[in-house]
Design a protein around this motif. Structure first.
Motif, PDB file in Angstrom:
ATOM      1  N   MET A 123       0.836  -1.163   0.000  1.00  0.00           N
ATOM      2  CA  MET A 123       0.000   0.000   0.000  1.00  0.00           C
ATOM      3  C   MET A 123       0.883   1.228   0.000  1.00  0.00           C
ATOM      4  SD  MET A 123      -2.542   1.229   3.015  1.00  0.00           S
ATOM      5  CE  MET A 123      -3.727   2.460   2.611  1.00  0.00           C
ATOM      6  N   ASP A 124       0.592   2.193  -0.838  1.00  0.00           N
ATOM      7  CA  ASP A 124       1.311   3.464  -0.884  1.00  0.00           C
ATOM      8  C   ASP A 124       0.380   4.575  -0.428  1.00  0.00           C
ATOM      9  OD1 ASP A 124       3.799   2.547  -1.947  1.00  0.00           O
ATOM     10  OD2 ASP A 124       2.791   2.253  -3.866  1.00  0.00           O
ATOM     11  N   ILE A 125       0.921   5.471   0.415  1.00  0.00           N
ATOM     12  CA  ILE A 125       0.123   6.563   0.965  1.00  0.00           C
ATOM     13  C   ILE A 125       1.047   7.740   1.228  1.00  0.00           C
ATOM     14  CG2 ILE A 125       0.384   5.725   3.328  1.00  0.00           C
ATOM     15  CD1 ILE A 125      -2.532   6.567   3.823  1.00  0.00           C
ATOM     16  N   ASN A 126       0.523   8.970   1.104  1.00  0.00           N
ATOM     17  CA  ASN A 126       1.383  10.115   1.395  1.00  0.00           C
ATOM     18  C   ASN A 126       1.281  10.484   2.877  1.00  0.00           C
ATOM     19  OD1 ASN A 126      -0.711  12.073   1.862  1.00  0.00           O
ATOM     20  ND2 ASN A 126      -0.970  12.280  -0.349  1.00  0.00           N
ATOM     21  N   ILE A 127       2.194  11.318   3.323  1.00  0.00           N
ATOM     22  CA  ILE A 127       2.289  11.650   4.745  1.00  0.00           C
ATOM     23  C   ILE A 127       0.996  12.267   5.268  1.00  0.00           C
ATOM     24  CG2 ILE A 127       3.453  13.132   6.437  1.00  0.00           C
ATOM     25  CD1 ILE A 127       6.053  12.648   4.941  1.00  0.00           C
ATOM     26  N   ALA A 128       0.437  13.190   4.535  1.00  0.00           N
ATOM     27  CA  ALA A 128      -0.787  13.855   4.991  1.00  0.00           C
ATOM     28  C   ALA A 128      -1.918  12.851   5.203  1.00  0.00           C
ATOM     29  CB  ALA A 128      -1.206  14.924   3.991  1.00  0.00           C
ATOM     30  N   GLN A 129      -2.024  11.873   4.326  1.00  0.00           N
ATOM     31  CA  GLN A 129      -3.066  10.851   4.473  1.00  0.00           C
ATOM     32  C   GLN A 129      -2.722   9.867   5.597  1.00  0.00           C
ATOM     33  OE1 GLN A 129      -2.764   9.350   0.500  1.00  0.00           O
ATOM     34  NE2 GLN A 129      -4.611  10.442  -0.205  1.00  0.00           N
ATOM     35  N   ALA A 130      -1.453   9.646   5.818  1.00  0.00           N
ATOM     36  CA  ALA A 130      -1.026   8.659   6.812  1.00  0.00           C
ATOM     37  C   ALA A 130      -1.195   9.152   8.247  1.00  0.00           C
ATOM     38  CB  ALA A 130       0.429   8.271   6.572  1.00  0.00           C
ATOM     39  N   LYS A 131      -1.011  10.445   8.489  1.00  0.00           N
ATOM     40  CA  LYS A 131      -1.058  10.971   9.864  1.00  0.00           C
ATOM     41  C   LYS A 131      -2.313  10.554  10.628  1.00  0.00           C
ATOM     42  CE  LYS A 131       1.938  14.991   9.396  1.00  0.00           C
ATOM     43  NZ  LYS A 131       2.007  16.460   9.458  1.00  0.00           N
ATOM     44  N   PRO A 132      -3.508  10.820  10.118  1.00  0.00           N
ATOM     45  CA  PRO A 132      -4.692  10.448  10.909  1.00  0.00           C
ATOM     46  C   PRO A 132      -4.994   8.954  10.906  1.00  0.00           C
ATOM     47  CG  PRO A 132      -5.376  11.458   8.846  1.00  0.00           C
ATOM     48  CD  PRO A 132      -3.878  11.552   8.913  1.00  0.00           C
ATOM     49  N   ARG A 133      -4.291   8.182  10.084  1.00  0.00           N
ATOM     50  CA  ARG A 133      -4.572   6.750   9.949  1.00  0.00           C
ATOM     51  C   ARG A 133      -3.428   5.866  10.444  1.00  0.00           C
ATOM     52  NH1 ARG A 133      -5.990   5.868   3.820  1.00  0.00           N
ATOM     53  NH2 ARG A 133      -6.222   3.754   4.600  1.00  0.00           N
ATOM     54  N   LEU A 134      -2.544   6.426  11.258  1.00  0.00           N
ATOM     55  CA  LEU A 134      -1.345   5.684  11.646  1.00  0.00           C
ATOM     56  C   LEU A 134      -1.673   4.346  12.321  1.00  0.00           C
ATOM     57  CD1 LEU A 134       1.712   5.528  11.734  1.00  0.00           C
ATOM     58  CD2 LEU A 134       1.651   6.770  13.894  1.00  0.00           C
ATOM     59  N   SER A 135      -2.634   4.345  13.237  1.00  0.00           N
ATOM     60  CA  SER A 135      -2.989   3.094  13.919  1.00  0.00           C
ATOM     61  C   SER A 135      -3.447   2.040  12.919  1.00  0.00           C
ATOM     62  CB  SER A 135      -4.084   3.330  14.951  1.00  0.00           C
ATOM     63  OG  SER A 135      -3.590   4.127  15.994  1.00  0.00           O
ATOM     64  N   GLU A 136      -4.254   2.458  11.977  1.00  0.00           N
ATOM     65  CA  GLU A 136      -4.734   1.523  10.940  1.00  0.00           C
ATOM     66  C   GLU A 136      -3.578   1.005  10.104  1.00  0.00           C
ATOM     67  OE1 GLU A 136      -6.832   1.702   6.591  1.00  0.00           O
ATOM     68  OE2 GLU A 136      -7.237   3.361   7.965  1.00  0.00           O
ATOM     69  N   LEU A 137      -2.646   1.892   9.757  1.00  0.00           N
ATOM     70  CA  LEU A 137      -1.508   1.488   8.931  1.00  0.00           C
ATOM     71  C   LEU A 137      -0.597   0.512   9.680  1.00  0.00           C
ATOM     72  CD1 LEU A 137      -0.660   4.942   7.325  1.00  0.00           C
ATOM     73  CD2 LEU A 137      -1.953   3.049   6.308  1.00  0.00           C
ATOM     74  N   VAL A 138      -0.434   0.729  10.976  1.00  0.00           N
ATOM     75  CA  VAL A 138       0.372  -0.195  11.778  1.00  0.00           C
ATOM     76  C   VAL A 138      -0.299  -1.560  11.822  1.00  0.00           C
ATOM     77  CG1 VAL A 138       1.215  -0.691  14.121  1.00  0.00           C
ATOM     78  CG2 VAL A 138       1.522   1.580  13.143  1.00  0.00           C
ATOM     79  N   GLU A 139      -1.606  -1.583  12.006  1.00  0.00           N
ATOM     80  CA  GLU A 139      -2.330  -2.859  12.012  1.00  0.00           C
ATOM     81  C   GLU A 139      -2.189  -3.585  10.677  1.00  0.00           C
ATOM     82  OE1 GLU A 139      -6.389  -2.232  13.190  1.00  0.00           O
ATOM     83  OE2 GLU A 139      -5.789  -1.477  15.157  1.00  0.00           O
ATOM     84  N   ARG A 140      -2.233  -2.840   9.596  1.00  0.00           N
ATOM     85  CA  ARG A 140      -2.067  -3.465   8.277  1.00  0.00           C
ATOM     86  C   ARG A 140      -0.668  -4.039   8.127  1.00  0.00           C
ATOM     87  NH1 ARG A 140      -5.636  -0.027   3.971  1.00  0.00           N
ATOM     88  NH2 ARG A 140      -5.062  -1.787   2.672  1.00  0.00           N
ATOM     89  N   ALA A 141       0.330  -3.299   8.624  1.00  0.00           N
ATOM     90  CA  ALA A 141       1.708  -3.798   8.570  1.00  0.00           C
ATOM     91  C   ALA A 141       1.843  -5.056   9.430  1.00  0.00           C
ATOM     92  CB  ALA A 141       2.683  -2.718   9.033  1.00  0.00           C
ATOM     93  N   GLU A 142       1.209  -5.058  10.602  1.00  0.00           N
ATOM     94  CA  GLU A 142       1.264  -6.235  11.473  1.00  0.00           C
ATOM     95  C   GLU A 142       0.628  -7.460  10.824  1.00  0.00           C
ATOM     96  OE1 GLU A 142       1.265  -4.545  16.011  1.00  0.00           O
ATOM     97  OE2 GLU A 142      -0.641  -4.565  14.944  1.00  0.00           O
ATOM     98  N   SER A 143      -0.338  -7.222   9.956  1.00  0.00           N
ATOM     99  CA  SER A 143      -0.994  -8.350   9.277  1.00  0.00           C
ATOM    100  C   SER A 143      -0.184  -8.847   8.080  1.00  0.00           C
ATOM    101  CB  SER A 143      -2.409  -7.968   8.841  1.00  0.00           C
ATOM    102  OG  SER A 143      -2.361  -7.028   7.787  1.00  0.00           O
ATOM    103  N   GLY A 144       0.962  -8.204   7.820  1.00  0.00           N
ATOM    104  CA  GLY A 144       1.848  -8.679   6.762  1.00  0.00           C
ATOM    105  C   GLY A 144       1.919  -7.788   5.541  1.00  0.00           C
TER     106      GLY A 144
END
Length: 85
Positions: free
Chosen positions: A1-22
């Motif tokens: 998944m590719d995302i820019n910084i502005a989009q990633a800031k409010p979604r960090l928890s979700e992005l970490v969970e996605r990374a944890e899922s592989g």
């Protein structure tokens, strides 16, 4: 998944969970990837100390051989008697 910084800031928890899922998550600045979130391999995590292995090493005297005159004492006792502990 590719995302820019502005989009990633409010979604960090979700992005970490996605990374944890592989899933690999790449965060970009001005269209160029600068950071990649991914799960840390289990082998990179600290391992608990193996007290049994230490006990075996000490009992087999593979860790410390006392100097002459101190054969009958443990390493800690030797350090105490020689004012090193």
């Amino acid at each position: 998944m590719d995302i820019n910084i502005a989009q990633a800031k409010p979604r960090l928890s979700e992005l970490v969970e996605r990374a944890e899922s592989g899933e690999t998550v790449r965060i970009s600045r001005r269209g160029k990837p600068v950071v990649e979130l991914r799960v840390i391999a289990p082998s990179d995590a600290p391992q608990p100390f193996d007290w049994n292995a230490l006990t075996v090493l000490v009992s087999e005297q593979k860790m410390w051989t006392p100097p002459p005159g101190y054969e009958d004492m443990s390493f800690v006792e030797y350090l105490r008697r020689t004012d090193q502990l």
